[in-house]
Design an enzyme around this catalytic site. Sequence first.
Site, PDB file in Angstrom:
ATOM      1  N   LYS A 276       0.667  -1.123   0.404  1.00 28.42           N
ATOM      2  CA  LYS A 276      -0.194   0.012  -0.153  1.00 28.42           C
ATOM      3  C   LYS A 276       0.673   1.748  -0.466  1.00 28.42           C
ATOM      4  O   LYS A 276       1.617   1.137   0.637  1.00 28.42           O
ATOM      5  CB  LYS A 276      -1.325   0.195   1.217  1.00 28.42           C
ATOM      6  CG  LYS A 276      -2.040   0.998   1.493  1.00 28.42           C
ATOM      7  CD  LYS A 276      -2.955   1.017   2.154  1.00 28.42           C
ATOM      8  CE  LYS A 276      -2.179   1.572   4.266  1.00 28.42           C
ATOM      9  NZ  LYS A 276      -1.540   2.883   3.678  1.00 28.42           N
TER      10      LYS A 276
ATOM     11  N   GLU B 138      -9.253   7.654   4.083  1.00 26.50           N
ATOM     12  CA  GLU B 138      -9.170   8.424   5.488  1.00 26.50           C
ATOM     13  C   GLU B 138      -9.494   9.330   5.455  1.00 26.50           C
ATOM     14  O   GLU B 138      -8.572  10.189   5.173  1.00 26.50           O
ATOM     15  CB  GLU B 138      -7.635   7.514   5.699  1.00 26.50           C
ATOM     16  CG  GLU B 138      -6.900   8.119   7.445  1.00 26.50           C
ATOM     17  CD  GLU B 138      -6.127   7.254   8.141  1.00 26.50           C
ATOM     18  OE1 GLU B 138      -5.964   7.695   8.947  1.00 26.50           O
ATOM     19  OE2 GLU B 138      -5.223   6.766   7.184  1.00 26.50           O
TER      20      GLU B 138
END
Length: 274
Positions: free
Chosen positions: A119, A188
């Site tokens: 990621k 996020e």
Amino acid sequence: MSQVVQTRRLQAVDLIKRKAEGRKIISLTAYHAHTAGIVDAYCDFVLVGDSLGMVMHGMESTLPVTLEMMILQAQAVMRGTSRALVVVDMPFGSYEASREQAFLNAARVLKETGAGAIKLEGGARFAETVAFLTERGVPVMGHIGLTPQSVNTMGGFKVQGHGAGDEDRLRADARAISDAGAFAIVLEGIVEPVARAIATDPAIRAATIGIGATAACDGQILVLEDMLGLSDRVPRFVKSYGSLRAHIEEAVRAYADEVQAGRFPAEGHTYPPR
């Protein structure tokens, strides 16, 4: 919730299938073999996050985390899991300089840990890097919105999506990463309406994973220590599913009291002569 019986480890493509089938994707972080073994039975993917710097080492941010730290903990998580896809964060400074740097470090992570994907943080400006990696066999999960590695340029851990034009910018980031070949994107710290617009955008083929975003995401992730009630401070988006800190304190207090009183070790905890 019952445990899932499965004969092979999940792969990046399985998360895309879950999105297509409308099945929610479940994820938590893990940094140790024993906690990884517990969450493995319930999670579709386990993230070895660079948040380990703050959770395990008491760092103020994720910036000091090194590639070697990530590899070491990812190896532990791989030993503790058998079914969940394991995704490893690329730490700050390990992929930003060039596409070639990103590939060499990502390849090292996959080779030395056996993990199934990496990621990296960032939006459209890293689309070329994502494409470069995926074209060379590296499954990539993206991460947009509140990106902790950008804490200094953001002026802190600030929720994204409040400003004029933020929705268009964040949606463009998600589309660019998805078009570049990312199989999933973490959203996020994004205000709910903006996150929902991104999560429901039909142009985004990648699975969306929310953390402080919206229930409309294809899946959700939390830091394990946060949801277990072990962390001192937790963000607004965390729901506590346990009070592990209190249980640990109670156990340690009982141990200390028994040692002080001479009640531990008792006869059953020592070795008698043969």
